[in-house]
Design an enzyme around this catalytic site. Structure first.
Site, PDB file in Angstrom:
ATOM      1  N   HIS A 286       0.834  -1.199   0.000  1.00  0.00           N
ATOM      2  CA  HIS A 286       0.000   0.000   0.000  1.00  0.00           C
ATOM      3  C   HIS A 286       0.874   1.256   0.000  1.00  0.00           C
ATOM      4  O   HIS A 286       0.984   1.942  -1.008  1.00  0.00           O
ATOM      5  CB  HIS A 286      -0.931  -0.051   1.216  1.00  0.00           C
ATOM      6  CG  HIS A 286      -2.011   0.965   1.235  1.00  0.00           C
ATOM      7  ND1 HIS A 286      -2.296   1.786   0.170  1.00  0.00           N
ATOM      8  CD2 HIS A 286      -2.896   1.300   2.206  1.00  0.00           C
ATOM      9  CE1 HIS A 286      -3.307   2.573   0.485  1.00  0.00           C
ATOM     10  NE2 HIS A 286      -3.684   2.297   1.724  1.00  0.00           N
ATOM     11  N   HIS A 325      -1.465  -0.140 -11.641  1.00  0.00           N
ATOM     12  CA  HIS A 325      -2.364   0.244 -10.543  1.00  0.00           C
ATOM     13  C   HIS A 325      -3.616  -0.605 -10.639  1.00  0.00           C
ATOM     14  O   HIS A 325      -4.067  -0.921 -11.743  1.00  0.00           O
ATOM     15  CB  HIS A 325      -2.731   1.728 -10.660  1.00  0.00           C
ATOM     16  CG  HIS A 325      -3.311   2.290  -9.402  1.00  0.00           C
ATOM     17  ND1 HIS A 325      -4.624   2.157  -9.082  1.00  0.00           N
ATOM     18  CD2 HIS A 325      -2.733   2.980  -8.387  1.00  0.00           C
ATOM     19  CE1 HIS A 325      -4.850   2.745  -7.917  1.00  0.00           C
ATOM     20  NE2 HIS A 325      -3.715   3.249  -7.469  1.00  0.00           N
ATOM     21  N   ASP A 381       3.433   6.826  -7.218  1.00  0.00           N
ATOM     22  CA  ASP A 381       4.681   6.585  -6.489  1.00  0.00           C
ATOM     23  C   ASP A 381       5.915   6.612  -7.368  1.00  0.00           C
ATOM     24  O   ASP A 381       7.032   6.511  -6.855  1.00  0.00           O
ATOM     25  CB  ASP A 381       4.603   5.229  -5.766  1.00  0.00           C
ATOM     26  CG  ASP A 381       3.773   5.334  -4.506  1.00  0.00           C
ATOM     27  OD1 ASP A 381       3.725   6.431  -3.948  1.00  0.00           O
ATOM     28  OD2 ASP A 381       3.167   4.329  -4.110  1.00  0.00           O
TER      29      ASP A 381
HETATM   30  N1  ACO Z   1       5.758  -4.423 -13.774  1.00  0.00           N
HETATM   31  C1  ACO Z   1       5.643  -5.433 -14.666  1.00  0.00           C
HETATM   32  N2  ACO Z   1       4.501  -6.072 -14.934  1.00  0.00           N
HETATM   33  C2  ACO Z   1       3.411  -5.688 -14.250  1.00  0.00           C
HETATM   34  C3  ACO Z   1       3.447  -4.652 -13.308  1.00  0.00           C
HETATM   35  C4  ACO Z   1       4.674  -4.004 -13.081  1.00  0.00           C
HETATM   36  N3  ACO Z   1       4.781  -2.996 -12.203  1.00  0.00           N
HETATM   37  N4  ACO Z   1       2.213  -4.465 -12.776  1.00  0.00           N
HETATM   38  C5  ACO Z   1       1.423  -5.373 -13.384  1.00  0.00           C
HETATM   39  N5  ACO Z   1       2.146  -6.104 -14.278  1.00  0.00           N
HETATM   40  C6  ACO Z   1       1.639  -7.121 -15.192  1.00  0.00           C
HETATM   41  C7  ACO Z   1       1.278  -8.413 -14.473  1.00  0.00           C
HETATM   42  O1  ACO Z   1       2.373  -9.317 -14.459  1.00  0.00           O
HETATM   43  C8  ACO Z   1       0.144  -8.912 -15.322  1.00  0.00           C
HETATM   44  O2  ACO Z   1       0.683  -9.468 -16.511  1.00  0.00           O
HETATM   45  P1  ACO Z   1      -0.010 -10.789 -17.164  1.00  0.00           P
HETATM   46  O3  ACO Z   1      -1.418 -10.400 -17.470  1.00  0.00           O
HETATM   47  O4  ACO Z   1       0.820 -11.098 -18.360  1.00  0.00           O
HETATM   48  O5  ACO Z   1       0.076 -11.839 -16.098  1.00  0.00           O
HETATM   49  C9  ACO Z   1      -0.592  -7.644 -15.762  1.00  0.00           C
HETATM   50  O6  ACO Z   1       0.408  -6.625 -15.736  1.00  0.00           O
HETATM   51  C10 ACO Z   1      -1.753  -7.263 -14.851  1.00  0.00           C
HETATM   52  O7  ACO Z   1      -1.243  -7.124 -13.527  1.00  0.00           O
HETATM   53  P2  ACO Z   1      -2.033  -7.449 -12.189  1.00  0.00           P
HETATM   54  O8  ACO Z   1      -1.043  -7.964 -11.193  1.00  0.00           O
HETATM   55  O9  ACO Z   1      -3.225  -8.282 -12.489  1.00  0.00           O
HETATM   56  O10 ACO Z   1      -2.540  -6.019 -11.763  1.00  0.00           O
HETATM   57  P3  ACO Z   1      -3.094  -5.640 -10.354  1.00  0.00           P
HETATM   58  O11 ACO Z   1      -4.150  -4.645 -10.610  1.00  0.00           O
HETATM   59  O12 ACO Z   1      -3.462  -6.836  -9.554  1.00  0.00           O
HETATM   60  O13 ACO Z   1      -1.828  -4.995  -9.635  1.00  0.00           O
HETATM   61  C11 ACO Z   1      -0.327  -3.420  -8.752  1.00  0.00           C
HETATM   62  C12 ACO Z   1      -1.692  -3.642  -9.428  1.00  0.00           C
HETATM   63  C13 ACO Z   1      -0.223  -4.280  -7.467  1.00  0.00           C
HETATM   64  C14 ACO Z   1      -0.188  -1.953  -8.356  1.00  0.00           C
HETATM   65  C15 ACO Z   1       0.778  -3.840  -9.737  1.00  0.00           C
HETATM   66  O14 ACO Z   1       0.651  -3.105 -10.943  1.00  0.00           O
HETATM   67  C16 ACO Z   1       2.172  -3.653  -9.136  1.00  0.00           C
HETATM   68  O15 ACO Z   1       2.637  -4.529  -8.406  1.00  0.00           O
HETATM   69  N6  ACO Z   1       2.848  -2.511  -9.452  1.00  0.00           N
HETATM   70  C17 ACO Z   1       4.161  -2.235  -8.883  1.00  0.00           C
HETATM   71  C18 ACO Z   1       4.030  -1.767  -7.437  1.00  0.00           C
HETATM   72  C19 ACO Z   1       3.518  -0.345  -7.336  1.00  0.00           C
HETATM   73  O16 ACO Z   1       3.998   0.552  -8.011  1.00  0.00           O
HETATM   74  N7  ACO Z   1       2.558  -0.139  -6.414  1.00  0.00           N
HETATM   75  C20 ACO Z   1       2.012   1.208  -6.132  1.00  0.00           C
HETATM   76  C21 ACO Z   1       0.583   1.307  -6.504  1.00  0.00           C
HETATM   77  S1  ACO Z   1       0.004   2.964  -6.197  1.00  0.00           S
HETATM   78  C22 ACO Z   1      -0.354   3.023  -4.518  1.00  0.00           C
HETATM   79  O17 ACO Z   1      -0.596   2.018  -3.893  1.00  0.00           O
HETATM   80  C23 ACO Z   1      -0.342   4.320  -3.816  1.00  0.00           C
END
Ligand code: ACO
Length: 467
Positions: A286, A325, A381
């Site tokens: 988070h 996100h 972020d």
């Molecule tokens: N880098 C590479 N690939 C990614 C990333 C990333 N940062 N985020 C998502 N993906 C990919 C996943 O592997 C998935 O690929 P696939 O369909 O081939 O399997 C696809 O994109 C969809 O991703 P999900 O995990 O289903 O997306 P979800 O909505 O569950 O996750 C999250 C969102 C947790 C923010 C994710 O994008 C992530 O981990 N990002 C990096 C961490 C981050 O920056 N968090 C801050 C969020 S903002 C906040 O909280 C204030």
């Protein structure tokens, strides 16, 4: 791939009343062949309406199963609107872009809590009230002295916010509007003081008292960094920090806000409910992503290493932190705004080579089909950590700084919840997967391995701390 419906929150259509307008969902239970008509209201069905769907009279009735609430609205709220597909964020209907350019954090806090922008007189009173409640009780200092020198400042903030409930016991009268107002003022006023004191404690520095002549963000910088009486925060840094506060103030039903509402639904005082929000924000999924972005940029080290890093991301060895996100499937509007302020901050603090890496990494990712096809764009972020670092704020403090503005969002959501006629104690159901009707076995008749198995043998050893 996320559909429009998945990323856009249900809206109230004032021109249609779901009950009388005839919006319904017909459901046939193939177990019984019976059909049911469920009312659709504001783009939702009430899961309680599923309960009438039964196999027979003894059946408990159908429930919804939605771990992590990914498709369940837990409340009705008029505070924050997000359309993740279009990259829209609005507070009380006002776009975040306008708020970040024309408003201030304290004015936004008023807007979130009271629903309207304040008149000049209301803003003056609100600012006066917040400014004149920034001092924390002296006993909080004693409380802080109990923490180890290397205590995480977020753990200290969490404890201190919870402790405020003991300093203001009348806050438990949550139906008293005056008590609610005082709690809102005190939380917004004191959280920066508690946050700064946590930092000073970790640095072994004397605490700095609030300076009521300074603006909200200037005062926070002063409490963090003041070493002589003449300290005057750089206005460019104070402005950038105020914008960051605006951008982090509220984000509808995110993990920490849900925690505040869930705990608050028990009728507990607002300090305890907000402490639950701080605890949720502490988690790396988070509040901790900007710290991870900095670590990633440092690891990449030079612009030349970006292609190899991106290959690693694409082969799923790691994640591109600060991208993606759960709700935004477009450029996070807050990231766009922050990006504009990075240059101003670096002008005041001097260049940071990590910015060149961040800019080039973003450009290359946005040119790459792997990221665009998955709708992965920079989130709030991606650049915020760079700004905090440029200001001289250590990474441990990033989440603490997130908690400062989010306090106004938590308070606004807590206030709204307490006026909700549908408010009930939050109490989800479960799908029970365990055994039933098992007889108790006396100790001597129990069978099992002779050897007592402990934790996994390969558990990494952590240095022991104290007795
Ligand atoms: N880098 C590479 N690939 C990614 C990333 C990333 N940062 N985020 C998502 N993906 C990919 C996943 O592997 C998935 O690929 P696939 O369909 O081939 O399997 C696809 O994109 C969809 O991703 P999900 O995990 O289903 O997306 P979800 O909505 O569950 O996750 C999250 C969102 C947790 C923010 C994710 O994008 C992530 O981990 N990002 C990096 C961490 C981050 O920056 N968090 C801050 C969020 S903002 C906040 O909280 C204030």
């Amino acid at each position: 791939m996320a559909t429009k419906q998945e990323t856009q929150q249900p809206q109230v259509d004032a021109s249609r009343d779901g009950a009388s307008g005839g919006d319904t969902l017909s459901v046939t239970d193939n177990r019984t062949g019976k059909s049911y008509e469920l009312e659709i209201s504001d783009g939702t069905v009430r899961t309680m309406d599923l309960r009438q769907i039964k196999v027979d009279e003894d059946d408990f009735g159908l429930m919804g199963y939605d771990p992590a609430f990914t498709n369940t609205a837990s409340c009705r709220s008029a505070i924050t609107y997000i359309d993740g597909e279009a990259g829209i964020l609005q507070h009380r209907g006002i776009p975040i872009e306008q708020l970040s350019e024309q408003s201030t954090y304290l004015e936004l806090a008023y807007l979130l809590i009271f629903g309207e922008l304040p008149t000049p007189a209301q803003l003056e009173r609100w600012t006066f009230d917040v400014t004149h409640h920034t001092f924390a009780h002296e006993d909080i200092k004693k409380f802080n002295e109990g923490f180890r020198h290397d205590a995480h400042p977020m753990g200290m903030l969490l404890a201190n916010v919870g402790a405020l409930s003991t300093f203001y016991p009348d806050a438990k009268h949550i139906d008293d509007p005056e008590e609610r107002y005082m709690a809102a003022i005190r939380l917004i006023a004191k959280v920066p003081t508690l946050a700064a004191w946590a930092y000073r404690h970790s640095m072994g520095l004397p605490y700095v008292y609030p300076d009521n002549e300074l603006s909200y963000s200037e005062n926070f910088l002063s409490m963090l960094f003041k070493m002589e009486n003449t300290y005057k925060p750089d206005p460019r840094l104070a402005k950038a920090l105020d914008v960051l506060f605006i951008l982090h103030a509220d984000h509808e039903q995110n993990c920490s806000t849900n925690a505040v509402r869930s705990v608050g639904s028990s009728g507990v005082d607002p300090y305890s409910a907000v402490a639950a929000g701080v605890a949720a924000l502490y988690g790396p999924l988070h509040g901790g992503a900007n710290e991870a972005v900095l670590r990633m940029l440092r690891r990449i080290e030079t612009v030349d290493n970006i292609p190899a890093f991106l290959e690693g991301v694409k082969s799923r060895e790691e994640k591109l932190m600060g991208f993606g996100h759960r709700v935004y499937k477009n450029y996070d509007p807050r990231a766009r705004i922050i990006k504009k302020h990075v240059d101003e901050v670096l002008e005041a603090t001097g260049d940071n080579p990590l910015l060149d890496i961040a800019t080039e990494l973003e450009k290359r990712a946005l040119d790459d089909d792997y990221f665009t096809s998955r709708k992965l764009y920079p989130n709030v972020d991606y650049y915020s950590g760079l700004i905090y670092e440029a200001m001289g704020i250590p990474t441990d403090m990033f989440t603490v700084i997130f908690a400062i503005p989010r306090t106004s969002g938590w308070v606004a959501q807590w206030m709204e919840q307490n006026e909700d006629p549908e408010l009930k104690i939050a109490r989800p159901r479960q799908v029970y997967t365990g055994r039933r009707d098992v007889d108790y076995t006396p100790s001597e008749k129990r069978e099992g391995p002779e050897k007592i198995t402990g934790p996994p043998a390969k558990r990494p050893k952590r240095p022991r701390r104290g007795a």
